[in-house]
Design an enzyme around this catalytic site. Structure first.
Site, PDB file in Angstrom:
ATOM      1  CG  ASP A 248      -1.985  -0.909   1.256  1.00 29.96           C
ATOM      2  OD1 ASP A 248      -2.229  -1.463   0.190  1.00 29.96           O
ATOM      3  OD2 ASP A 248      -2.625  -1.078   2.306  1.00 29.96           O
ATOM      4  CE  LYS A 270      -8.471   5.470  -2.422  1.00 30.63           C
ATOM      5  NZ  LYS A 270      -9.374   5.972  -1.436  1.00 30.63           N
ATOM      6  CG  MET A 383      -9.312   6.741   6.591  1.00 31.90           C
ATOM      7  SD  MET A 383      -9.944   5.269   5.783  1.00 31.90           S
ATOM      8  CE  MET A 383     -10.420   4.238   7.136  1.00 31.90           C
TER       9      MET A 383
HETATM   10  C1  LIG Z   1      -7.098   2.747   5.155  1.00 31.19           C
HETATM   11  S1  LIG Z   1      -6.724   3.137   6.784  1.00 31.19           S
HETATM   12  C2  LIG Z   1      -5.545   1.887   7.136  1.00 31.19           C
HETATM   13  C3  LIG Z   1      -5.398   1.615   8.580  1.00 31.19           C
HETATM   14  C4  LIG Z   1      -4.327   0.594   8.879  1.00 31.19           C
HETATM   15  N1  LIG Z   1      -4.711  -0.697   8.406  1.00 31.19           N
HETATM   16  C5  LIG Z   1      -4.006   0.537  10.357  1.00 31.19           C
HETATM   17  O1  LIG Z   1      -4.227  -0.513  10.989  1.00 31.19           O
HETATM   18  O2  LIG Z   1      -3.487   1.511  10.881  1.00 31.19           O
HETATM   19  C6  LIG Z   1      -5.766   4.562   6.597  1.00 31.19           C
HETATM   20  C7  LIG Z   1      -5.932   5.522   7.755  1.00 31.19           C
HETATM   21  O3  LIG Z   1      -5.170   5.089   8.879  1.00 31.19           O
HETATM   22  C8  LIG Z   1      -4.731   6.220   9.589  1.00 31.19           C
HETATM   23  N2  LIG Z   1      -3.264   6.178   9.608  1.00 31.19           N
HETATM   24  C9  LIG Z   1      -2.475   5.232   9.096  1.00 31.19           C
HETATM   25  N3  LIG Z   1      -1.182   5.504   9.341  1.00 31.19           N
HETATM   26  C10 LIG Z   1      -1.160   6.655  10.036  1.00 31.19           C
HETATM   27  C11 LIG Z   1      -0.123   7.445  10.581  1.00 31.19           C
HETATM   28  N4  LIG Z   1       1.169   7.106  10.487  1.00 31.19           N
HETATM   29  N5  LIG Z   1      -0.464   8.583  11.227  1.00 31.19           N
HETATM   30  C12 LIG Z   1      -1.757   8.937  11.363  1.00 31.19           C
HETATM   31  N6  LIG Z   1      -2.772   8.230  10.865  1.00 31.19           N
HETATM   32  C13 LIG Z   1      -2.481   7.093  10.213  1.00 31.19           C
HETATM   33  C14 LIG Z   1      -5.246   7.445   8.860  1.00 31.19           C
HETATM   34  O4  LIG Z   1      -6.497   7.787   9.440  1.00 31.19           O
HETATM   35  C15 LIG Z   1      -5.424   6.899   7.473  1.00 31.19           C
HETATM   36  O5  LIG Z   1      -6.333   7.677   6.729  1.00 31.19           O
END
Ligand SMILES: C[S@@+](CC[C@H](N)C(=O)[O-])C[C@H]1O[C@@H](n2cnc3c(N)ncnc32)[C@H](O)[C@@H]1O
Length: 482
Positions: A248, A270, A383
């Site tokens: 990803d 994306k 998100m």
């Molecule tokens: C599609 S989701 C994936 C989540 C992922 N599977 C997890 O367990 O963290 C993507 C969202 O995770 C959050 N996210 C992922 N990595 C992040 C980071 N390093 N800092 C802040 N938010 C994060 C944000 O809200 C982002 O829009």
């Protein structure tokens, strides 16, 4: 100094040691261990060196050093206590194009003896190129601790099975896959524990049962939220084995750096707000590669089963009857909470934590706002930042007080991490005033205020704190545990 690493075969080859004292004796011992034919030149010899000569283990050449002595020797070691003699030896060796090591004289040496971890036939050599011998020694000590004592036996055992494995698996790829499974699995553990008989039995069975073509397999691996060192050990091991990696956008380059050098790396996420590979296309690619017999790592940001659509990919593999394993990762809620100094539960402040998405599928259930607004709990909303004002208004309408501490953590756990803290009502304006880089996550609840005192991670940008209210007291040690 940049040195070219090489392992030299000195068996039966003539080597010259100039010097007859204790330092020279240590060098002689190393050379004899490698099977070299050693000549020792010095005006006089220490008793231990004399003894080696008397036992016929080395040839003694008494007298002062003469430049023509270096002829017909593969390696020369200058180990006298006289700097001028050592330099003369180095000069003679250079003139005769022989490699020469001067003890304690890196500037005059054309090779050095590295720090060595010896698990024959596995030998690990460490050098700092003369920059920091102490650091090289510390690295060697770490390796000594880390590498099993019976590693050499494991190499020998594998060597005894090579011919049989070659006969069973005609292609290099199939053999490599088979060996990777054996050497990282229970068979190797048998050998390392001294149970060679059990290992032999299991190896016979494994060779009899293994399909010659080799099976494909998939791992759905959580890469963690950003800091590459938050990858799990198992995730690291999978990355070292996988032939194909489908990753990803959120997976950090540092984590991809752990991949096997020859792995095929395919980005399927994306790019910014741009086009993304459809979930159906990712599922099909995954199934196609595993079906073709490849070992595929599906690498996802955070945890694969937390808003990662890992369940859908597992379902596609299961429907195709293909084997897969799931390796959890640190999800953004926990990683960002930890690096922003926000414990998502805390005695006296939050007894529950709810993970939610601010971007639910149109055909999915609506967010359970009363659940997310429940007092005494923490809501972590993925998100959510694009619709932050809407989310905050709904939480307040569902009963969460407007002055509840809240925080947005952007690019959490990375050097670019940014944290904005405010009340729930004030957060949208505070976030709008800051320039935050995605991804970002929203944390709502009393615990969000603790970040003001428990923040420990020091990224480039300090946290923005728009909370006029004092941080909540630390309820530690007193009161009834929730
Ligand atoms: C599609 S989701 C994936 C989540 C992922 N599977 C997890 O367990 O963290 C993507 C969202 O995770 C959050 N996210 C992922 N990595 C992040 C980071 N390093 N800092 C802040 N938010 C994060 C944000 O809200 C982002 O829009």
């Amino acid at each position: 100094m940049t040195l070219f690493p090489l392992f030299a075969d000195l068996k039966g080859r003539a080597c010259l040691v100039v010097g007859g004292g204790e330092v020279a004796r240590r060098k002689i011992d190393h050379l004899l261990k490698a099977g070299a034919q050693v000549t020792v030149n010095a005006p006089e010899f220490a008793p231990a060196v004399e003894a080696l000569g008397a036992a016929g283990q080395v040839r003694l050449h008494p007298g002062p050093f003469a430049p023509d002595l270096v002829d017909r020797h593969w390696l020369v070691i200058a180990a006298t206590s006289d700097g001028a003699v050592n330099r003369a030896v180095a000069a003679a060796a250079t003139a005769a194009t022989r490699f020469c090591n001067v003890v304690d004289g890196p500037a005059d040496s054309s090779f050095i003896s590295p720090s060595v971890v010896d698990r024959r036939p596995i030998i690990v050599a460490v050098s700092s190129g003369g920059e920091s011998p102490v650091l090289a020694r510390l690295v060697r000590q770490e390796l000594e601790r880390f590498l099993p004592a019976r590693l050499g036996e494991l190499a020998g055992w594998a060597g005894r099975w090579r011919t049989a494995v070659r006969a069973r698996f005609p292609t290099v790829d199939a053999r490599r896959r088979f060996w990777e499974g054996v050497l990282a699995g229970p068979l190797a553990r048998h050998v390392l524990a001294g149970r060679t008989g059990a290992a032999d039995e299991d190896m016979t069975a494994a060779l009899a049962g293994a399909a010659a073509a080799g099976h494909g397999e998939a791992w759905l691996v959580g890469a963690g939220p950003g800091d590459p060192e938050l990858l799990t050990l198992k995730g690291f091991q999978v990355l070292q084995q996988a032939e194909v990696i489908l990753h990803d956008r959120l997976v950090s380059p540092g984590v991809l750096g752990y991949a096997r050098r020859d792995a095929e790396i395919i980005a399927v996420g994306k790019t910014g707000g741009g086009p993304s590979t459809s979930q159906e296309a990712i599922n099909s690619l995954l199934v196609e590669r595993v079906r073709a017999g490849q070992r595929v790592c599906r690498l996802k940001g955070g945890d694969p089963f937390v808003f990662g659509r890992g369940g859908e990919e597992a379902a596609a593999l299961a429907a195709a009857g293909l084997p897969f394993q799931v390796v959890p990762g640190i999800t953004a809620a926990l990683g960002c909470g930890a690096y922003a100094g926000i414990p998502v539960t805390h005695r006296g402040l939050a007894t529950a934590v709810v993970l939610a998405s601010g971007e639910l599928a149109a055909d999915g259930p609506a967010p359970d706002w009363p659940l997310l607004a429940r007092p005494g709990s923490t809501a972590v909303i993925y998100m959510a930042t694009r619709k932050l004002a809407d989310v905050a208004a709904r939480l307040i309408a569902a009963g969460r007080p407007a002055d509840t501490p809240a925080a947005v953590v952007a690019a959490g756990t990375t050097p670019g991490q940014q944290v904005v803290r405010a009340t729930l009502a004030g957060l949208p304006a505070a976030v709008a005033a800051a320039t935050l880089e995605p991804p970002a996550i929203l944390i709502v609840g009393e615990v969000a205020g603790l970040g003001a005192t428990l923040g420990w991670f020091a990224p480039a940008a300090p946290a923005i704190d728009c909370n006029n209210a004092a941080p909540p007291p630390h309820p530690t040690g007193t009161g009834t545990p929730p």
